[in-house]
Design an enzyme around this catalytic site. Structure first.
Site, PDB file in Angstrom:
ATOM      1  N   THR A  36       1.089  -0.870   0.218  1.00 32.00           N
ATOM      2  CA  THR A  36       0.162  -0.116  -0.091  1.00 32.00           C
ATOM      3  C   THR A  36       0.935   1.388   0.193  1.00 32.00           C
ATOM      4  OG1 THR A  36      -2.160  -0.935   0.800  1.00 32.00           O
ATOM      5  CG2 THR A  36      -1.945   1.529   1.333  1.00 32.00           C
TER       6      THR A  36
ATOM      7  N   GLY B  54      -7.887  -4.172   6.375  1.00 30.73           N
ATOM      8  CA  GLY B  54      -8.978  -3.370   5.664  1.00 30.73           C
ATOM      9  C   GLY B  54     -10.123  -3.247   6.563  1.00 30.73           C
TER      10      GLY B  54
ATOM     11  N   ARG C 284     -13.436  -8.792  -3.665  1.00 28.01           N
ATOM     12  CA  ARG C 284     -13.461  -7.476  -2.415  1.00 28.01           C
ATOM     13  C   ARG C 284     -12.941  -6.869  -2.273  1.00 28.01           C
ATOM     14  NH1 ARG C 284      -8.416  -6.024   0.718  1.00 28.01           N
ATOM     15  NH2 ARG C 284      -9.057  -5.759   3.173  1.00 28.01           N
ATOM     16  N   VAL C 285     -13.880  -5.343  -1.072  1.00 27.40           N
ATOM     17  CA  VAL C 285     -13.539  -4.179  -1.403  1.00 27.40           C
ATOM     18  C   VAL C 285     -12.670  -3.881  -0.257  1.00 27.40           C
ATOM     19  CG1 VAL C 285     -13.954  -1.758  -1.707  1.00 27.40           C
ATOM     20  CG2 VAL C 285     -14.981  -3.338  -3.214  1.00 27.40           C
ATOM     21  N   GLY C 286     -11.579  -3.406  -0.308  1.00 29.52           N
ATOM     22  CA  GLY C 286     -10.576  -2.821   0.942  1.00 29.52           C
ATOM     23  C   GLY C 286     -10.849  -1.358   1.528  1.00 29.52           C
ATOM     24  N   ASP C 287     -10.557  -1.084   2.780  1.00 27.30           N
ATOM     25  CA  ASP C 287     -10.683   0.386   2.796  1.00 27.30           C
ATOM     26  C   ASP C 287     -10.048   1.662   2.474  1.00 27.30           C
ATOM     27  OD1 ASP C 287      -7.996  -0.836   4.028  1.00 27.30           O
ATOM     28  OD2 ASP C 287      -7.958   1.153   4.780  1.00 27.30           O
TER      29      ASP C 287
ATOM     30  N   THR D 210      -2.955   1.605   6.313  1.00 26.19           N
ATOM     31  CA  THR D 210      -2.731   0.736   6.270  1.00 26.19           C
ATOM     32  C   THR D 210      -2.679  -0.494   6.693  1.00 26.19           C
ATOM     33  OG1 THR D 210      -0.782  -0.420   5.029  1.00 26.19           O
ATOM     34  CG2 THR D 210      -0.032   0.709   6.424  1.00 26.19           C
ATOM     35  N   GLY D 211      -2.494  -1.827   6.407  1.00 23.77           N
ATOM     36  CA  GLY D 211      -3.237  -2.399   7.377  1.00 23.77           C
ATOM     37  C   GLY D 211      -4.041  -3.544   6.961  1.00 23.77           C
TER      38      GLY D 211
HETATM   39  N1  ASP Z   1      -5.742  -1.444   3.757  1.00 22.41           N
HETATM   40  C1  ASP Z   1      -5.319  -2.671   2.885  1.00 22.41           C
HETATM   41  C2  ASP Z   1      -6.572  -3.207   2.570  1.00 22.41           C
HETATM   42  O1  ASP Z   1      -6.730  -3.399   3.382  1.00 22.41           O
HETATM   43  C3  ASP Z   1      -3.954  -3.448   2.051  1.00 22.41           C
HETATM   44  C4  ASP Z   1      -3.146  -3.170   2.854  1.00 22.41           C
HETATM   45  O2  ASP Z   1      -2.480  -1.485   3.550  1.00 22.41           O
HETATM   46  O3  ASP Z   1      -1.586  -3.065   2.828  1.00 22.41           O
HETATM   47  O4  ASP Z   1      -6.941  -3.582   1.254  1.00 22.41           O
END
Ligand code: ASP
Length: 168
Positions: free
Chosen positions: A93, A146, A121-124, A143-144
């Protein structure tokens, strides 16, 4: 930022710079978020640069996917061991917050999402207020994992604490 504008894309394919596509949604459409083929077609229609699938391929990320597939683990399983593995491998990210000389804030986040995520899937990151937020006084790019950010509307919540509770 200060003007309350936002743009997002999800499930984009073949567009070289997704943040520019998100910006184009903000500046050149009446919408806030576009997803899937419609998002990609919109990005092409406003002249954004495209790239073939190979451009987005890196061996390191491919090997990560194969390793998770081999263990039949999913990053979305609520299993501590795998969560740890994810924490060690969150390399995908890119986030930025910016403050210009007039004191205006902005934020942007771009990601390929979690390794081995479910199709669709849709993340944050593109969810305004979850992984990305900017207002007049606070800007966040996260980042993390989501799903946690979305459930907590984390980026907005942080800025709400700045706005309403006077936190730094
Ligand atoms: N936050 C992102 C997601 O969940 C992944 C990431 O930050 O590496 O899609």
């Amino acid at each position: 930022g200060h003007d309350g504008q936002a743009g997002a894309v999800a499930q984009l394919r073949g567009i070289r710079n997704p943040v520019l596509a998100a910006r184009a949604v903000m500046e050149s459409s009446n919408h806030v978020m576009l997803a899937g083929d419609g998002a990609s077609a919109f990005a092409r229609s406003v002249g954004l640069e495209t790239a073939p699938p190979e451009y987005f391929h890196t061996d390191a990320r491919w090997q990560q996917l194969l390793a998770v597939r081999d263990t039949d683990a999913s990053v979305l399983d609520h299993d501590g061991a795998h969560k740890l593995a994810f924490a060690d491998k969150k390399f995908g990210t890119v986030g930025a917050v910016a403050l210009d000389r007039d004191g205006r804030l902005a934020a942007a986040t771009s990601t390929g999402g979690l390794t081995n995520k479910r199709w669709g899937r849709v993340g944050d990151s593109p969810v305004v207020g979850a992984g990305t937020w900017a207002d007049a006084h606070c800007a966040v790019s996260g980042t993390g994992w989501g799903e946690y950010y979305i459930r907590a509307v984390a980026a907005h919540d942080i800025c709400a604490r700045v706005k309403y509770a006077g936190e730094s």
